[in-house]
Design an enzyme around this catalytic site. Structure first.
Site, PDB file in Angstrom:
ATOM      1  N   GLU A   1      -4.422   7.673  -3.923  1.00 34.72           N
ATOM      2  CA  GLU A   1      -4.896   6.984  -5.133  1.00 34.72           C
ATOM      3  C   GLU A   1      -6.303   7.450  -5.478  1.00 34.72           C
ATOM      4  O   GLU A   1      -7.137   7.550  -4.565  1.00 34.72           O
ATOM      5  CB  GLU A   1      -4.877   5.473  -4.909  1.00 34.72           C
ATOM      6  CG  GLU A   1      -3.442   4.946  -4.806  1.00 34.72           C
ATOM      7  CD  GLU A   1      -3.349   3.437  -4.620  1.00 34.72           C
ATOM      8  OE1 GLU A   1      -4.394   2.757  -4.683  1.00 34.72           O
ATOM      9  OE2 GLU A   1      -2.245   2.944  -4.414  1.00 34.72           O
TER      10      GLU A   1
ATOM     11  N   HIS B   1      -2.302   0.511  -9.310  1.00 33.97           N
ATOM     12  CA  HIS B   1      -2.770  -0.473  -8.317  1.00 33.97           C
ATOM     13  C   HIS B   1      -3.482  -1.640  -9.015  1.00 33.97           C
ATOM     14  O   HIS B   1      -4.664  -1.885  -8.784  1.00 33.97           O
ATOM     15  CB  HIS B   1      -3.696   0.194  -7.275  1.00 33.97           C
ATOM     16  CG  HIS B   1      -3.819  -0.604  -6.016  1.00 33.97           C
ATOM     17  ND1 HIS B   1      -4.090  -0.041  -4.784  1.00 33.97           N
ATOM     18  CD2 HIS B   1      -3.738  -1.940  -5.785  1.00 33.97           C
ATOM     19  CE1 HIS B   1      -4.153  -0.977  -3.871  1.00 33.97           C
ATOM     20  NE2 HIS B   1      -3.944  -2.149  -4.450  1.00 33.97           N
TER      21      HIS B   1
ATOM     22  N   ARG C   1       0.868  -1.172   0.000  1.00 34.00           N
ATOM     23  CA  ARG C   1       0.000   0.000   0.000  1.00 34.00           C
ATOM     24  C   ARG C   1       0.905   1.222   0.000  1.00 34.00           C
ATOM     25  O   ARG C   1       1.997   1.180   0.560  1.00 34.00           O
ATOM     26  CB  ARG C   1      -0.888   0.032   1.259  1.00 34.00           C
ATOM     27  CG  ARG C   1      -1.992  -1.014   1.300  1.00 34.00           C
ATOM     28  CD  ARG C   1      -3.071  -0.743   0.265  1.00 34.00           C
ATOM     29  NE  ARG C   1      -4.176  -1.678   0.353  1.00 34.00           N
ATOM     30  CZ  ARG C   1      -4.259  -2.821  -0.323  1.00 34.00           C
ATOM     31  NH1 ARG C   1      -3.285  -3.166  -1.161  1.00 34.00           N
ATOM     32  NH2 ARG C   1      -5.310  -3.607  -0.192  1.00 34.00           N
TER      33      ARG C   1
HETATM   34  C1  DGY Z   1      -5.494  -6.561  -2.479  1.00 27.22           C
HETATM   35  O1  DGY Z   1      -6.123  -7.594  -2.679  1.00 27.22           O
HETATM   36  O2  DGY Z   1      -5.294  -6.103  -1.346  1.00 27.22           O
HETATM   37  C2  DGY Z   1      -4.985  -5.856  -3.656  1.00 27.22           C
HETATM   38  O3  DGY Z   1      -4.208  -4.760  -3.360  1.00 27.22           O
HETATM   39  C3  DGY Z   1      -6.161  -5.444  -4.502  1.00 27.22           C
HETATM   40  O4  DGY Z   1      -5.689  -5.374  -5.801  1.00 27.22           O
END
Ligand code: DGY
Length: 328
Positions: free
Chosen positions: A267, A286, A238
């Site tokens: 984002e 992402h 993240r």
């Molecule tokens: C997740 O599954 O946490 C991913 O980042 C989504 O794409």
């Protein structure tokens, strides 16, 4: 009477909606914007289930949803859920681990290769007609095979990355994790080490840790200083796990060579973000798990979690299990 379920996800497959509709009354919101938001909250008022991806589920939302029994995230990361608040209100929370591991690992390898071999940058050269613009040396990249890979966060995705790197690219693997991963040590020769050692010794540092209060800005100035000047940093966790200003500084000051980023502090990333102006930054929006096949698997798993919770069973991928151990 069928329980009411709200789906807040862009373009959920009709197969998933059909599955949900067998046992639930479903209202689908493909987009949450100023136009649809009042109706979303109105529908939530007597909904028992919410299926979503990335929608912030906090006390403000939960106050609007007094009948909610389960929230199901179509993602493995669940930093958008306020878990203590959900547990306090006896609302189950679920996620979708496992089914996306290989797909995200493919994305990570793609970012490693793209950043090291400068593929997006050189793609632009060719498309701009600059094939012969210089003697070629300026187009050289850096090798990936046999280089040291450092993985921060050795869960299912980290292990899938390590497998590719070990068997496919002959890369020695270092890892840092909350706990030791004996299987990865035995089958992939992965070596556990401190964050400092990992940053200092790796050619590629891959960040995969979930976002929790403990991992906010986990990687910052100190870590980029520790990294080699030839080091490449990859973030597929993240955006908030990295101090983005420190990353920009490290790239500008050539403390590290390049970065491959699937995630950003904000984002969608602001078009003014300095990272987007740098040739040595490979940026994707992402999309770690974003393939047709995997997104369908994730949405179906999330729907199965939701339905089993509404049927009074323990959902297979329950996050706040402790809060319910004596209830179900
Ligand atoms: C997740 O599954 O946490 C991913 O980042 C989504 O794409």
């Amino acid at each position: 009477m069928k329980p009411k379920v709200v789906v807040a996800y862009n373009k959920v497959s009709p197969r998933v909606l059909d599955f949900l509709s067998e046992s639930c009354e479903v209202t689908n919101f493909e987009r949450l914007d100023t136009e649809s938001l009042p109706s979303f909250y109105e529908t939530l008022r007597d909904a028992q289930g919410l299926l979503t991806s990335g929608v912030k589920v906090d006390s403000a939302l939960l106050d609007q949803a007094p009948d909610l029994k389960i929230v199901s995230n179509i993602a493995v990361g669940y930093d958008n859920f306020q878990i203590p608040e959900l547990s306090k209100r006896k609302i189950m929370a679920t996620n979708t681990p496992g089914v996306l591991n290989d797909t995200v690992a493919d994305t990570v390898m793609g970012l490693i290769l793209a950043a090291a071999r400068r593929i997006p940058e050189l793609n632009q050269y060719v498309k701009r007609g600059q094939w012969n613009a210089d003697d070629g040396v300026n187009l050289y990249g850096t090798d990936v095979h046999h280089k040291v890979l450092g993985i921060i966060g050795m869960g299912g995705i980290g292990t899938a990355v390590a497998k590719r790197a070990h068997f496919g690219f002959d890369m020695p693997i270092l890892y840092h994790n909350r706990s030791r991963h004996v299987e990865a040590e035995q089958t992939l020769n992965a070596v556990y080490c401190s964050l400092e050692e990992l940053c200092k010794q790796s050619d590629f540092v891959v960040l995969l840790t979930p976002l929790t209060p403990q991992t906010v800005k986990l990687i910052g100035e100190k870590h980029f200083n520790w990294m080699k000047n030839s080091g490449i940093f990859i973030n597929a966790s993240r955006g908030a796990t990295v101090d983005e200003a420190a990353l920009i500084q490290a790239l500008e000051n050539k403390e590290i060579l390049a970065a491959g980023l699937d995630v950003f502090e904000q984002e969608p990333v602001s078009p003014d973000n300095k990272l987007l102006t740098m040739d040595n930054v490979v940026a994707v929006p992402h999309i770690g798990s974003a393939t047709h096949e995997t997104r369908l698997k994730m949405a179906m798993l999330a729907a199965e979690n939701l339905v089993s919770g509404l049927q009074g069973k323990m959902p297979p991928n329950m996050i706040n299990r402790e809060a319910f151990e004596n209830l179900l």
